[in-house]
Write a protein that holds these residues in place. Sequence first.
Motif, PDB file in Angstrom:
ATOM      1  N   TYR A  39       0.840  -1.186   0.000  1.00  0.00           N
ATOM      2  CA  TYR A  39       0.000   0.000   0.000  1.00  0.00           C
ATOM      3  C   TYR A  39       0.881   1.243   0.000  1.00  0.00           C
ATOM      4  N   ASP A  40       0.327   2.345  -0.505  1.00  0.00           N
ATOM      5  CA  ASP A  40       0.996   3.639  -0.471  1.00  0.00           C
ATOM      6  C   ASP A  40       0.387   4.480   0.634  1.00  0.00           C
ATOM      7  N   GLN A  41       1.200   5.244   1.320  1.00  0.00           N
ATOM      8  CA  GLN A  41       0.718   6.079   2.408  1.00  0.00           C
ATOM      9  C   GLN A  41       0.580   7.523   1.947  1.00  0.00           C
ATOM     10  N   LEU A  42      -0.573   8.131   2.251  1.00  0.00           N
ATOM     11  CA  LEU A  42      -0.786   9.542   1.949  1.00  0.00           C
ATOM     12  C   LEU A  42      -0.232  10.387   3.089  1.00  0.00           C
ATOM     13  N   THR A  43       0.189  11.601   2.795  1.00  0.00           N
ATOM     14  CA  THR A  43       0.704  12.495   3.822  1.00  0.00           C
ATOM     15  C   THR A  43       0.081  13.878   3.677  1.00  0.00           C
ATOM     16  N   ASN A  44      -0.101  14.544   4.819  1.00  0.00           N
ATOM     17  CA  ASN A  44      -0.563  15.935   4.840  1.00  0.00           C
ATOM     18  C   ASN A  44      -1.859  16.151   4.066  1.00  0.00           C
TER      19      ASN A  44
END
Length: 272
Positions: A39-44
């Motif tokens: 999975y990819d992590q979203l930020t901000n």
Amino acid sequence: MKVKIISLSRKRTPMKKIAYLLLILCLGISCVGSGGLHYDQLTNGEKIEATRSQLDHSNYEALLKKYVNEKGFVNYEGLAEEQAKLKSYLTYLSVNPPRKDWETGEQFAYYINLYNASTLDLIIDNNMPASIKDIDGPLGQVWLKDFIVVDGNKYSLADIEKGVLQKMGDPRIHFAINCASYSCPKLLKTAYTGKNVDELMDRAANEFVNSDKNDLSDPNNPKLSSIFKFYTSDFTAVEPTLIDYVNRYANKKINVSATVEYKDYDWSLNKQ
């Protein structure tokens, strides 16, 4: 949904007590791992862009449109007659796990559909109990039961929710995944895809916040779903306060100094 530790009626041995306490500590800090799932992590508060579809979720959507009503309640008896189609879809997901070249939106869609379809299948496999909590699992917790097969490995609902979806960094997942209970956000009649996942999660958030699962009639003393209590830190990771997050979607805004109360959670089965 939330993994809630309940007391066991039988007497525990010292070793069982230690294991039980370790489990509580582990769940409390969300140590459930992704187990190699990608999975990819979203930020901000990064926005999920519309992406190309890697998989075809249309067979699952056809079942949703046929057996889920506009309120999100499920005709489990009818769906049980076509459970083979549901299991076929889950097998399709199992042999097509997310890869590193998949875009983030497609990964969100995959895991949301996997969670929801697996929950439907679990309910039918267990003869449609009065509550999902009536289904047994490790330490009496259905959410810790390893029954979801992805790429030859078994995972639990907690693995998918806590080990993957929560870590992806968008708290709207709490309105998108469904725990087969009355107080849950409703199960939509549309399957998530890489193209529609951002739109559908926004829709799910809007519908849930403004539904009878919350009472926003008094802006100074709102009564919110316990989901906001269960996952406060997820919501405040993207907004300064919980009230700020709720006001993102609320048609009737809450006063920033309001005293928040939480409604009891109804775990009865979301059946038609």
